[in-house]
Enzyme design. Structure first.
Site, mmCIF file in Angstrom:
data_model
loop_
_atom_site.group_PDB
_atom_site.id
_atom_site.type_symbol
_atom_site.label_atom_id
_atom_site.label_comp_id
_atom_site.label_asym_id
_atom_site.label_seq_id
_atom_site.Cartn_x
_atom_site.Cartn_y
_atom_site.Cartn_z
ATOM 1 N N LYS A 84 0.824 -1.209 0.000
ATOM 2 C CA LYS A 84 0.000 0.000 0.000
ATOM 3 C C LYS A 84 0.861 1.264 0.000
ATOM 4 O O LYS A 84 0.464 2.282 -0.535
ATOM 5 C CB LYS A 84 -0.900 -0.036 1.241
ATOM 6 N N ASP A 134 -6.404 7.914 13.371
ATOM 7 C CA ASP A 134 -6.162 6.601 12.769
ATOM 8 C C ASP A 134 -4.676 6.389 12.520
ATOM 9 O O ASP A 134 -4.107 6.976 11.599
ATOM 10 C CB ASP A 134 -6.967 6.523 11.451
#
Ligand code: AMP
Length: 586
Positions: free
Chosen positions: A70, A169
């Site tokens: 990613k 996050d």
């Protein structure tokens, strides 16, 4: 109508969820765990492994194992294995194919529709790359949604009261912070900020460095020169980090880690939580900037936050939770599972896109989701200036037009250079595409009227067009940034993926068949040995011939190169032997 799955395609782990009886449920992986490692490996005999199986063999197959892909999404990174080149989209597609397969097994029906989450800070190219990965995997990606928005969505289901919420996050590779307003049936992202290259992997690296330099000091050996040892150290570093989330100190033990002068060397160290916090203090401090900038952009003070939600595995670290308390003055909510809420939110959105209204508990009203664009969009104008067309944190979808003119007399074409970022000069922002509008009517500088339109859909994906208002000539963007996959590349990758699925099937059949045939041949030989003397000579010869035909084929077959033809031949030979030897096999 087929179900839409929600996929949290994480740097370290991925998670899939689906709505069942109006509740998002997590789809377990084949091995029964609730998340799947985002790891792909190519074994030496041509097998492809994804998830837990790939992660487990990483130590012994480092150069053919890919993790954290990613981090490369939207870049020109690629990896070459067995002469074939793989882009980040293709590797991500392999993870998605595995998740799709597991969802199909869980639901007992084909799955073709998905919502995939991305960090709020992902730019246009990274979003497009994620969407392309979905397509390659055979998924119709109905929506790309920001991870914090998705988390808030799963939160919004349980809590009806109106409030502003911060989603903090911190995952394996990225950090995102979003300010979200929930209430009156609307979830609106007010602002988002973050760091694309900050997460648990960085913490692991700090521990790894600490281990390596201590080992060097104690044993005089540089572990960096030993590939396999380094892989074990990296795994132990992550394990130690996780243990320190619940313990004050941890013991790192790696027996037979490496060798020096023919002698095995073992690693045995103790790392305390306090030491660990010192190692990563500056990394955790780096989350403060984006937190402040998100609050500023949302135009609120931390004291106005109703709640702070923690998302991502790294928020389990006590020092991270302390930092959040310090920055917001709030006790973070812990009633949401940080590993699962993002996928659950995506499943909820998937179900809404399928026409099922989501209802906010407590209010009984359906929810409306408003997302924002994470970075400003501009085009380059005279003097290399980035002239902004769409401000960051504008609500999606959005369409914006502005009229520009030419800078030189009788200019017949203009280059539209599209940029993403907050800096005033074009060169300091990221180019996401360039194209030329040709055939402009001859006119003095400043006279032609060129309308540039930015159209951003609900996924945050951008189309740019330019129109000469005099002639009506129009040109849309073809993104030239080489990180983006071309349509033909995507099609090729889709074909490869479908072909691989076919090859996979043949290989699976071949594996089962060879093992059955091997056992049949062994049992036949045993029976011939025991009963051969009393047998009819002709039949005995027939069985012997059939058995050696099977054995010959078995010795020829190579599972990494097996074809449909090989499988058919072996199946026929095996059936022939089963028939002739049926009388002597019990
Ligand atoms: P995510 O991308 O949300 O799956 O987060 C994965 C990251 O969280 C990895 O870097 C993990 O090492 C980290 N992580 C998972 N569990 C813990 C834990 N108990 N303590 C510290 N970090 C953790």
């Amino acid at each position: 109508m087929s179900k839409v799955i929600g996929i949290d395609l994480g740097t370290t782990n991925s998670c899939v969820s689906v709505m069942e009886n109006e509740e998002p449920v997590i789809i377990p992986s084949g091995s029964g765990s609730r998340t799947t490692p985002s790891v792909v490996a190519f074994t030496k005999n041509g097998e492809r492994l994804v998830g837990e199986a790939a992660r487990r063999q990483a130590v012994t197959n480092t150069d053919r194992t890919i993790s954290s892909v990613k981090r490369h999404m939207g870049t020109d990174w690629s990896v070459r294995i067995d002469g074939k080149e793989y882009k980040p989209q293709t590797i991500s597609a392999m993870i998605l194919m595995q998740l799709k397969k597991e969802a199909e097994e869980f639901l007992g029906e084909p799955v073709t529709e998905a919502v995939i989450t991305v960090p709020a800070y992902f730019n246009d190219i990274q979003r497009q790359a994620t969407k392309d990965a979905g397509r390659i995997a055979g998924l119709n990606v109905k929506r790309i949604i920001n991870e914090p928005t998705s988390a808030a969505l799963s939160y919004g289901l349980n809590h009806g009261e109106a409030q502003k919420v911060m989603v903090y996050d911190l995952g394996g590779g990225t950090f995102d912070v979003s300010i979200i307003e929930i209430g009156d049936g609307v979830i609106e992202v007010l602002a988002t900020a973050g760091d694309n290259h900050l997460g648990g992997d960085d913490f692991d690296e700090r521990i790894t460095n600490w281990i390596v330099s201590n080992f060097k000091a104690e044993q005089g050996v540089d572990l960096r020169k030993d590939f396999a040892a380094m892989q074990r150290v990296k795994e132990a570093a992550e394990q130690a980090k996780k243990e320190l989330s619940s313990m004050d100190s941890t013991h790192i033990m790696l027996p037979y880690l490496t060798q020096a002068k023919g002698e095995p060397l073992h690693l045995d160290m103790v790392l305390s939580r306090v030491q660990f916090q010192k190692l990563v203090d500056d990394l955790i401090e780096r989350t403060a900037g984006p937190v402040q900038s998100a609050l500023n952009d949302a135009g609120i003070a931390a004291s106005e936050l109703g709640r702070v939600i923690l998302v991502g595995g790294s928020t389990r670290i006590p020092a991270v939770q302390d930092k959040v308390r310090m920055l917001t003055g709030k006790e973070p909510s812990k009633n949401i599972n940080p590993d699962e809420c993002v996928a659950k939110g995506a499943a909820i959105l998937g179900s809404t896109l399928q026409g099922n209204a989501i209802v906010a508990a407590g209010t009984g009203e359906s929810l409306l989701l408003l997302d924002v664009i994470p970075l400003s969009l501009s085009i380059e104008t005279v003097g290399g200036v980035a002239t902004r067309l769409v401000d960051r944190n504008s609500t999606l979808p959005i369409r914006y037009s502005r009229v520009f003119s030419t800078a030189a007399p009788y200019q017949r074409d203009v280059e539209i250079h599209v940029l993403q970022g907050e800096r005033p000069m074009a060169r300091d922002n990221r180019t996401i595409g360039k194209f030329r509008l040709k055939g402009i009517k001859r006119a003095p500088a400043g006279v032609p009227q060129i309308e540039v339109t930015f159209d951003i859909d609900a996924n945050g994906i951008l189309t740019v067009s330019a129109k000469d208002l005099d002639t009506g000539k129009e040109q849309s963007i073809t993104i030239t940034a080489n990180e983006r996959m071309s349509e033909s590349e995507i099609r090729q990758a889709m074909q490869d993926a479908a072909q691989y699925a076919g090859v996979d099937q043949v290989r699976k059949e071949a594996m089962e068949l060879t093992s059955e045939a091997r056992s049949l041949a062994a049992r036949t030989q045993q029976a011939l040995k025991e009963q051969g003397k009393q047998m009819d000579k002709v039949l005995k010869k027939q069985i012997k011939n059939d058995c050696s035909a099977v054995q010959k084929l078995l010795s020829k077959i190579r599972l990494d190169k097996v074809t449909e033809m090989d499988v058919q031949e072996l199946r026929a030979a095996k059936e022939q032997l089963e028939q002739s030897a049926s009388g002597i096999l019990m």
